[in-house]
Enzyme design. Structure first.
Site, PDB file in Angstrom:
ATOM      1  N   ARG A 138      44.959   8.262  47.452  1.00 49.01           N
ATOM      2  CA  ARG A 138      45.867   9.090  48.236  1.00 49.01           C
ATOM      3  C   ARG A 138      46.170   8.396  49.558  1.00 49.01           C
ATOM      4  O   ARG A 138      45.350   7.632  50.070  1.00 49.01           O
ATOM      5  CB  ARG A 138      45.250  10.459  48.506  1.00 49.01           C
ATOM      6  CG  ARG A 138      44.884  11.251  47.252  1.00 49.01           C
ATOM      7  CD  ARG A 138      44.196  12.562  47.621  1.00 49.01           C
ATOM      8  NE  ARG A 138      43.862  13.358  46.441  1.00 49.01           N
ATOM      9  CZ  ARG A 138      42.703  13.310  45.800  1.00 49.01           C
ATOM     10  NH1 ARG A 138      41.752  12.476  46.235  1.00 49.01           N
ATOM     11  NH2 ARG A 138      42.479  14.066  44.738  1.00 49.01           N
ATOM     12  N   LYS A 162      39.370  14.657  48.867  1.00 49.70           N
ATOM     13  CA  LYS A 162      39.386  16.059  49.274  1.00 49.70           C
ATOM     14  C   LYS A 162      37.965  16.598  49.330  1.00 49.70           C
ATOM     15  O   LYS A 162      37.150  16.341  48.454  1.00 49.70           O
ATOM     16  CB  LYS A 162      40.238  16.879  48.300  1.00 49.70           C
ATOM     17  CG  LYS A 162      41.717  16.512  48.342  1.00 49.70           C
ATOM     18  CD  LYS A 162      42.536  17.362  47.380  1.00 49.70           C
ATOM     19  CE  LYS A 162      44.015  17.015  47.472  1.00 49.70           C
ATOM     20  NZ  LYS A 162      44.829  17.803  46.538  1.00 49.70           N
ATOM     21  N   HIS A 228      52.887   9.029  47.459  1.00 49.45           N
ATOM     22  CA  HIS A 228      52.283   9.685  46.294  1.00 49.45           C
ATOM     23  C   HIS A 228      52.872   9.150  44.985  1.00 49.45           C
ATOM     24  O   HIS A 228      52.228   9.211  43.935  1.00 49.45           O
ATOM     25  CB  HIS A 228      52.485  11.193  46.371  1.00 49.45           C
ATOM     26  CG  HIS A 228      51.593  11.946  45.430  1.00 49.45           C
ATOM     27  ND1 HIS A 228      50.215  12.012  45.586  1.00 49.45           N
ATOM     28  CD2 HIS A 228      51.867  12.647  44.297  1.00 49.45           C
ATOM     29  CE1 HIS A 228      49.700  12.729  44.612  1.00 49.45           C
ATOM     30  NE2 HIS A 228      50.677  13.119  43.814  1.00 49.45           N
ATOM     31  N   ARG A 231      50.695   6.576  43.439  1.00 47.01           N
ATOM     32  CA  ARG A 231      49.553   7.170  42.739  1.00 47.01           C
ATOM     33  C   ARG A 231      49.949   7.585  41.323  1.00 47.01           C
ATOM     34  O   ARG A 231      49.239   7.302  40.355  1.00 47.01           O
ATOM     35  CB  ARG A 231      49.051   8.365  43.558  1.00 47.01           C
ATOM     36  CG  ARG A 231      47.866   9.118  42.994  1.00 47.01           C
ATOM     37  CD  ARG A 231      47.412  10.130  44.045  1.00 47.01           C
ATOM     38  NE  ARG A 231      46.505  11.139  43.528  1.00 47.01           N
ATOM     39  CZ  ARG A 231      45.188  10.984  43.422  1.00 47.01           C
ATOM     40  NH1 ARG A 231      44.635   9.827  43.764  1.00 47.01           N
ATOM     41  NH2 ARG A 231      44.421  11.956  42.965  1.00 47.01           N
ATOM     42  N   HIS A 254      39.761  13.498  40.777  1.00 45.68           N
ATOM     43  CA  HIS A 254      39.753  14.930  40.526  1.00 45.68           C
ATOM     44  C   HIS A 254      38.344  15.361  40.119  1.00 45.68           C
ATOM     45  O   HIS A 254      37.508  14.549  39.755  1.00 45.68           O
ATOM     46  CB  HIS A 254      40.747  15.291  39.416  1.00 45.68           C
ATOM     47  CG  HIS A 254      42.175  15.156  39.841  1.00 45.68           C
ATOM     48  ND1 HIS A 254      42.692  15.812  40.917  1.00 45.68           N
ATOM     49  CD2 HIS A 254      43.187  14.417  39.328  1.00 45.68           C
ATOM     50  CE1 HIS A 254      43.970  15.498  41.052  1.00 45.68           C
ATOM     51  NE2 HIS A 254      44.290  14.645  40.109  1.00 45.68           N
ATOM     52  N   TYR A 263      34.479  16.258  26.893  1.00 38.89           N
ATOM     53  CA  TYR A 263      34.704  14.894  27.350  1.00 38.89           C
ATOM     54  C   TYR A 263      33.351  14.231  27.604  1.00 38.89           C
ATOM     55  O   TYR A 263      32.428  14.863  28.101  1.00 38.89           O
ATOM     56  CB  TYR A 263      35.513  14.875  28.654  1.00 38.89           C
ATOM     57  CG  TYR A 263      36.986  14.850  28.445  1.00 38.89           C
ATOM     58  CD1 TYR A 263      37.730  16.017  28.576  1.00 38.89           C
ATOM     59  CD2 TYR A 263      37.641  13.686  28.103  1.00 38.89           C
ATOM     60  CE1 TYR A 263      39.098  16.009  28.383  1.00 38.89           C
ATOM     61  CE2 TYR A 263      39.008  13.671  27.914  1.00 38.89           C
ATOM     62  CZ  TYR A 263      39.730  14.833  28.052  1.00 38.89           C
ATOM     63  OH  TYR A 263      41.084  14.820  27.848  1.00 38.89           O
TER      64      TYR A 263
END
Length: 280
Positions: A138, A162, A228, A231, A254, A263
């Site tokens: 980011r 984040k 962005h 990205r 994420h 997964y």
């Protein structure tokens, strides 16, 4: 011998069904690899590829794509993502994966990236473009980097995303060369990786990166160049080259996909290996 794109597209315009056959012969494996990488199921992938041909038939005309491969890849990705979302809509944690898929909405073409690189007059700007495109970080993570955060030999760095979550990202050899040139030519003492071009050489802000990239894009007549979009482009390129979607999820930073989505857990060494395999 495969037919030229312009001739295949003309078949679509002539409403000649041979267009589908020629498209399948030339790009069938490419489209199937994209769908398989997302859906992990051969029957579902084949259905998506068949739908790709149908959508292409319905779209050409009026569209006349300049690069048929890119046109088909975008259709296949969108159809595969939509099918994936439908199949996983009721699973816990699927909202996290939706964030990954949403990253891939709009991308910068490989040709546009090269135009941007070729027309960068400042070593700093070239390093910024390469680092954004190679890592998928980011812009807020980019401007917070310090020179000491960069491991040039390992071609990696640690960023804080984040919620101040730490993660490791990786860059390619071209980015390493341009970062090294930029750092070695710096004349200031600021510890920040990216600083303003003029004294007092303050840490570059998010708005500074955005303004610089948009200005460069406008000067080169490239549509809507913003941080962005790099990205999204990195993530799309990774998917197209076959990187497993859970590895892309890890690189983008994420949250972990819920275990009910079945997964596999991803360790950091595998993420780095995946980046080197698919992106370098």
């Amino acid at each position: 011998m495969a037919m030229e794109d312009k001739d295949i597209i003309q078949l679509f315009f002539d409403r000649n069904e041979q267009a589908i056959e020629e498209t399948s012969m030339k790009y069938g494996n490419y489209c199937n690899s994209i769908a398989m990488n997302i859906l992990k199921n051969r029957a579902d992938a084949e259905e998506c590829v068949a739908d790709t041909y149908q959508k292409c038939w319905n779209s050409i005309p009026p569209n006349r794509p300049s690069v048929l491969r890119i046109f088909l890849g975008k259709i296949t990705r969108n159809l595969s993502f939509n099918m994936y979302k439908r199949m996983n809509a009721d699973k816990r944690g699927s909202g996290q994966l939706a964030l990954i898929l949403d990253e891939l909405a709009e991308v910068i073409s490989d040709e546009s990236i090269e135009i941007l690189r070729d027309n960068c007059k400042e070593k700093r700007d070239l390093a910024i473009i390469d680092l954004l495109f190679s890592t998928g970080m980011r812009v807020g993570e980019l401007v917070n980097l310090n020179i000491d955060d960069i491991d040039l030999e390992g071609r990696e760095c640690v960023v804080y995303g984040k919620g101040d979550k730490e993660r490791r990202v990786y860059f390619d050899a071209k980015t390493k060369v341009h970062l090294k040139e930029y750092i070695e030519n710096r004349i200031d003492e600021n510890t920040a990786l990216f600083v303003t071009l003029d004294a007092p050489y303050n840490r570059l802000k998010i708005s500074g990166v955005e303004i610089r990239l948009r200005k460069l894009g406008r000067e080169l007549n490239l549509e809507r160049i913003h941080p962005h979009k790099f990205r999204r482009s990195m993530a799309t390129r990774a998917i197209d080259k076959g990187m497993p979607i859970e590895q892309v999820q890890k690189i983008l930073g994420h949250s972990q996909i819920d275990t009910t989505m079945q997964y596999a857990m991803v360790n950091q060494n595998n993420v780095k290996s995946a980046h080197q395999k698919y992106m370098s």
